[in-house]
Enzyme design. Structure first.
Site, PDB file in Angstrom:
ATOM      1  N   HIS A  60      25.813  10.175  14.279  1.00  0.00           N
ATOM      2  CA  HIS A  60      25.391   9.035  15.106  1.00  0.00           C
ATOM      3  C   HIS A  60      26.505   8.002  15.164  1.00  0.00           C
ATOM      4  CE1 HIS A  60      24.719   6.931  11.319  1.00  0.00           C
ATOM      5  NE2 HIS A  60      23.938   7.915  10.925  1.00  0.00           N
TER       6      HIS A  60
HETATM    7  P1  TYD Z   1      20.150   8.078   8.740  1.00  0.00           P
HETATM    8  O1  TYD Z   1      20.895   6.800   8.879  1.00  0.00           O
HETATM    9  O2  TYD Z   1      19.895   8.897   9.960  1.00  0.00           O
HETATM   10  O3  TYD Z   1      20.850   8.988   7.638  1.00  0.00           O
HETATM   11  P2  TYD Z   1      22.261   9.749   7.673  1.00  0.00           P
HETATM   12  O4  TYD Z   1      23.148   9.068   8.639  1.00  0.00           O
HETATM   13  O5  TYD Z   1      22.763   9.640   6.271  1.00  0.00           O
HETATM   14  O6  TYD Z   1      22.026  11.174   8.010  1.00  0.00           O
HETATM   15  O7  TYD Z   1      18.769   7.743   8.023  1.00  0.00           O
HETATM   16  C1  TYD Z   1      17.881   8.769   7.587  1.00  0.00           C
HETATM   17  C2  TYD Z   1      16.515   8.144   7.351  1.00  0.00           C
HETATM   18  O8  TYD Z   1      16.599   7.153   6.305  1.00  0.00           O
HETATM   19  C3  TYD Z   1      15.947   7.457   8.569  1.00  0.00           C
HETATM   20  O9  TYD Z   1      14.601   7.865   8.703  1.00  0.00           O
HETATM   21  C4  TYD Z   1      15.949   6.006   8.247  1.00  0.00           C
HETATM   22  C5  TYD Z   1      16.064   5.925   6.749  1.00  0.00           C
HETATM   23  N1  TYD Z   1      16.946   4.820   6.334  1.00  0.00           N
HETATM   24  C6  TYD Z   1      16.390   3.641   5.900  1.00  0.00           C
HETATM   25  O10 TYD Z   1      15.166   3.476   5.846  1.00  0.00           O
HETATM   26  N2  TYD Z   1      17.225   2.628   5.515  1.00  0.00           N
HETATM   27  C7  TYD Z   1      18.569   2.757   5.555  1.00  0.00           C
HETATM   28  O11 TYD Z   1      19.317   1.807   5.195  1.00  0.00           O
HETATM   29  C8  TYD Z   1      19.130   4.007   6.020  1.00  0.00           C
HETATM   30  C9  TYD Z   1      20.630   4.210   6.090  1.00  0.00           C
HETATM   31  C10 TYD Z   1      18.288   4.997   6.404  1.00  0.00           C
END
Ligand code: TYD
Length: 153
Positions: A60
């Protein structure tokens, strides 16, 4: 009007930073502070751990968010993509940080077993700040002036 990146940057603006290390015979300490080691005000800290072998994270970009990423344990790769240029950064030292600027697509991959990825972030969690679709990311890049098309600056 369609939302655009707060600040259009290239992968070459995403810099590796050497962090201070206090060493003595009992081990090392690295301390991070707003205004000195970190190039933005930190509003959130999170860490990734227990990443199963072969899994990838990220995938992303963000409209506003800047991040500072450290492999506090183990190693992993960060693929950076500004819509024109791509760069892979290997992180494997707790005293090295990667500053990811606004508007950069990132993927985290090749996590070593037991690795821990520490992330300092410039904003609180906000799903509306995410661009999770790569085609949409490319469209946003093409629609916004880019001072760096054509390679390294
Ligand atoms: P995401 O940012 O998509 O993770 P990555 O980039 O590491 O693959 O987040 C995954 C899930 O975690 C999403 O459902 C939202 C949650 N999340 C939070 O609740 N707080 C946060 O600070 C982060 C980074 C994610």
């Amino acid at each position: 009007m369609e939302r655009c990146f707060a600040d259009r940057r290239s992968v070459y603006d995403c810099s590796i930073m050497h962090l201070p290390k206090v060493h003595n015979r009992a081990g090392n300490i690295t301390a991070l502070e707003n205004g000195t080691s970190i190039p933005f005000d930190v509003r959130r800290v999170y860490y990734l751990y227990d990443v199963p072998g072969g899994e990838e994270r990220g995938g992303h970009a963000h409209f506003e968010l800047q991040q500072f990423v450290v492999a506090v344990s183990g190693a992993f790769d960060v693929l950076l993509d500004d819509g024109v240029n791509k760069k892979v950064v290997h992180l494997d030292r707790p005293f090295i940080g990667l500053h990811i600027t606004t508007g950069i697509w990132r993927e985290l991959l090749n996590f070593s077993s037991g690795s821990v990825c520490l992330v300092l972030a410039s904003h609180r969690y906000d799903e509306s700040d995410y661009i999770r679709d790569y085609d949409n990311f490319k469209k946003l890049c093409n629609g916004q002036d880019s001072p760096f098309i054509g390679g390294q600056v």
